[in-house]
Scaffold this active site. Structure first.
Site, PDB file in Angstrom:
ATOM      1  N   SER A 443       0.834  -1.196   0.000  1.00  0.00           N
ATOM      2  CA  SER A 443       0.000   0.000   0.000  1.00  0.00           C
ATOM      3  C   SER A 443       0.874   1.254   0.000  1.00  0.00           C
ATOM      4  O   SER A 443       1.692   1.431  -0.902  1.00  0.00           O
ATOM      5  CB  SER A 443      -0.950  -0.037   1.205  1.00  0.00           C
ATOM      6  OG  SER A 443      -1.903   0.982   1.143  1.00  0.00           O
ATOM      7  N   ASP A 495      -8.749  -4.751  -6.238  1.00  0.00           N
ATOM      8  CA  ASP A 495      -8.155  -3.821  -5.274  1.00  0.00           C
ATOM      9  C   ASP A 495      -8.276  -2.379  -5.760  1.00  0.00           C
ATOM     10  O   ASP A 495      -7.854  -2.042  -6.868  1.00  0.00           O
ATOM     11  CB  ASP A 495      -6.688  -4.191  -5.066  1.00  0.00           C
ATOM     12  CG  ASP A 495      -6.041  -3.414  -3.935  1.00  0.00           C
ATOM     13  OD1 ASP A 495      -6.669  -2.484  -3.412  1.00  0.00           O
ATOM     14  OD2 ASP A 495      -4.904  -3.758  -3.571  1.00  0.00           O
TER      15      ASP A 495
END
EC number: 3.1.1.116
Length: 669
Positions: A443, A495
């Site tokens: 991330s 995602d």
């Protein structure tokens, strides 16, 4: 859409938002009225006690008041069900009904206060009646308090500033006055957003970096929402419609042709090797999150496993650990990576805005010095994420337009200073000089690791980076192409983070406006069907959208329809330089390196909890992630533990089918 105008100001509430709260209040009021009527009819002959006349009067007036409120709320619900999101005309009487409903709160508050006062006098009547009166008083005040909280939530601080102005300011004012007015509105909007961000992050320190991050975040939000009159429920309805539209398109589209190899593209063997590397390094990226992720992944046994180390007194073995007072982070890292104490060079859990935690370890299996950067896990990290302006990097390489995400670039610079100036990398390579430098992260940490690899490549030409679920809005085009030689990004399924950038958010806003403009269904039906479809599935074709001929003609040009609808129905909001019809102030940025996409093939349920999913790994192009996809797994697929399970599954399947021809995915340059 648009937000309602009441008391001379705009509110973050549309006239079609009252179906569900009104229905809930209607149910509560009817039940309340029935109970009160039953109480009165059952005990009216027992109200000859001292003070019984007061209680009898209270119940009679309460029944009449509740009946009036029920009729008013019923009318509000019926009117709120009319029209569509972009056609509030059939709901034009809503403001009058709301004025009546709000006015009824005054006698309700007075009567609830009188009831409380009378009960407090200790009236000697039937205990059941007294308890019933106390219950009605309590319910009255609960409803009043809930209404006050709702008013606070739907209050728009900018409503009073924007509502009085006509919809086309430049036509009524000269250019200088118009510019001053628009500048004042933008400044006010930024100030309001900065106050909101500071309130949400009130526990974050107030150093210079934090103040800059507050300003950057406020600027981002005020710019993004400056030209729309959407309320939160409009956005939810837009997400619902986009989800169904997206599934409808994917169901009707033919499956893409699988290309195993073309000249000049990565070989399938290289894909296998990189997938294996990702599988090996992902636990390091997960370990950087410390004990919270470890407990999340092991909810029943995790605390017991690391509890002994958490309570152990700090000794010389922990000298390399920074910011871990109770050793819990270190204990979880040991369990996650399976390394020994001697393999750790440095562990930092120092966490501030633009300053991310990271770990430096020796990986003897791959003969590498691994630097793992933690992803988003605190409000400070969120502020780093939201500092989305672009920033030019001084890299000393022959590339033009070396631009990157400001917040992540600042975080990468901080880690670079720590690694180089504090001698952390020198210490690591003095122990293992023949090892290779590998940077990993998930991330936010993935973006920082990729930028850090770019910064360190001059000193460490063999550096490699593995970015797991990196943000899309990270690198300029030139840096994206440059990073392909040494950075590999891994993206799982739907995602949302690898698809998230300011330009993609602008595109999402356009798509929401377009799909709302096209839909002729009332909002409550959209949301009800969306909840059912999200939970239980079904065919998106059962929920068509249509346009009348006039609107269809207005929508023949891209974005003209929704822009027309905005100016037509948003008298309180105006922007002469709307981001919808002018270039965005934020340049287009790209994800780092070559991209491996893990696509789901098997069914695992709509939320990934019914059965094990099957995944296919393939090389992908960044253009495949240029739109934000809406679906139940758009957040789930970002979780580190979900990615670890997906990699386990992919590696197990590839190992089992290593001799099967034609396995694998397409390759994209």
């Amino acid at each position: 859409m648009p937000g309602m105008v009441l008391f001379g100001r705009r509110w973050s509430l549309a006239s079609d938002d009252l179906v569900f709260p009104g229905s809930f209040e209607l149910f509560l009021r009817v039940l309340w009225w029935i109970v009160s009527l039953t109480l009165y009819l059952t005990h009216r002959r027992r109200l000859d006690c001292p003070g019984g006349v007061l209680l009898s009067t209270y119940l009679i007036v309460l029944l009449v008041l509740l009946a009036v409120i029920i009729c008013t709320v019923l009318a509000i619900v019926c009117v709120s069900m009319r029209g569509t999101i972009c056609n509030p005309g059939p709901r034009k009487s809503m403001s009058k009904l709301l004025y009546i409903r709000l006015a009824l709160f005054l006698p309700e508050m007075v009567w609830a206060s009188l009831g409380a006062a009378w009960v407090a006098k200790g009236i000697q009547c039937d205990r059941t009646v007294v308890i019933g009166i106390i219950a009605t008083v309590i319910v009255s005040w609960i409803v009043i308090a809930a209404t006050m909280v709702t008013i606070i939530f739907v209050f728009d601080p900018l409503g009073g500033k924007m509502a009085p102005y006509p919809p086309c300011i430049p036509e009524h004012l000269d250019s200088n006055s118009s510019n001053r007015l628009l500048t004042g509105l933008k400044t006010a909007a930024k100030s309001v957003w900065e106050t909101r961000v500071q309130f949400c992050c009130c526990c974050v320190g107030q150093d210079d970096n934090t103040r800059v991050a507050f300003s950057s975040t406020a600027d981002l939000f005020s710019t993004y929402f400056s030209d729309t009159d959407l309320v939160p429920s409009d956005i939810a309805a837009g997400f619902t419609l986009l989800h169904q539209q997206q599934d409808n398109i994917s169901h009707s589209r033919e499956p893409p042709e699988v290309v195993t190899h073309t000249p000049g593209q990565p070989q399938e063997t290289e894909l296998d090797a990189e997938v294996e590397n990702c599988h090996h390094y992902m636990p390091f990226a997960a370990a950087a999150y410390g004990w919270p992720l470890y407990i999340y992944r092991n909810p029943f046994t995790g605390l017991c496993r690391i509890g002994g180390d958490c309570c152990r007194a700090r000794d010389i073995e922990y000298d390399a650990v920074e910011g871990d007072q109770h050793n819990c982070h270190f204990a979880s890292i040991l369990k996650t990576t399976g390394l020994q104490y001697r393999d750790f060079i440095h562990i930092s859990f120092h966490d501030k805005v633009y300053e991310l935690p990271f770990i430096v370890v020796l990986d003897h299996r791959k003969e590498s010095v691994v630097v793992a950067v933690r992803g988003t896990m605190s409000l400070q990290d969120v502020l780093t994420d939201l500092s989305a302006e672009s920033e030019t990097l001084e890299l000393g390489i022959e590339l033009q337009d070396c631009v990157a995400h400001k917040g992540i670039a600042q975080a990468a610079r901080y880690i670079h200073r720590r690694l180089v100036n504090d001698g952390i990398l020198s210490q690591a390579f003095s122990v293992a000089p023949e090892y290779q430098l590998v940077l990993v992260g998930h991330s936010l940490g993935a973006g920082a690791a990729a930028l850090l690899a770019i910064m360190l490549r001059g000193a460490y030409p063999q550096v490699r980076a593995y970015a797991f679920s990196p943000p899309r809005g990270l690198l300029s085009k030139s840096l994206y192409e440059y990073s392909k030689d040494f950075v590999v990004s891994l993206i799982l399924g739907m995602d949302v983070i690898p698809r998230l950038s300011v330009t993609n958010m602008e595109d999402l806003k356009r798509r929401i406006l377009r799909v709302i403009a096209n839909c002729n269904k009332p909002k409550y039906k959209i949301l009800l069907h969306g909840c059912w479809y999200g939970l239980f599935g079904g065919s998106p074709d059962n929920f068509p959208t249509e346009l009348d001929e006039g609107t269809q003609g207005a929508l023949t040009q891209p974005l003209l329809g929704e822009q027309t609808l905005l100016t037509r129905y948003s008298p309180g909001y105006c922007s002469s330089d709307s981001p919808l019809d002018s270039p965005t102030k934020y340049p287009t940025l790209y994800p780092p390196g070559r991209i491996i996409h893990l696509e789901e093939e098997g069914g695992s349920g709509r939320f990934g909890c019914c059965s094990a999913a099957q995944y296919r790994a393939r090389w992908a192009h960044e253009a495949e992630f240029s739109k934000i996809l809406i679906g139940p797994k758009m957040l789930i697929d970002h979780m580190p533990d979900v990615m670890i399970r997906a990699l386990d599954r992919v590696l197990a399947d590839r190992t089992a089918c290593v001799s099967c021809p034609g396995q694998g995915g397409s390759s994209v340059p």
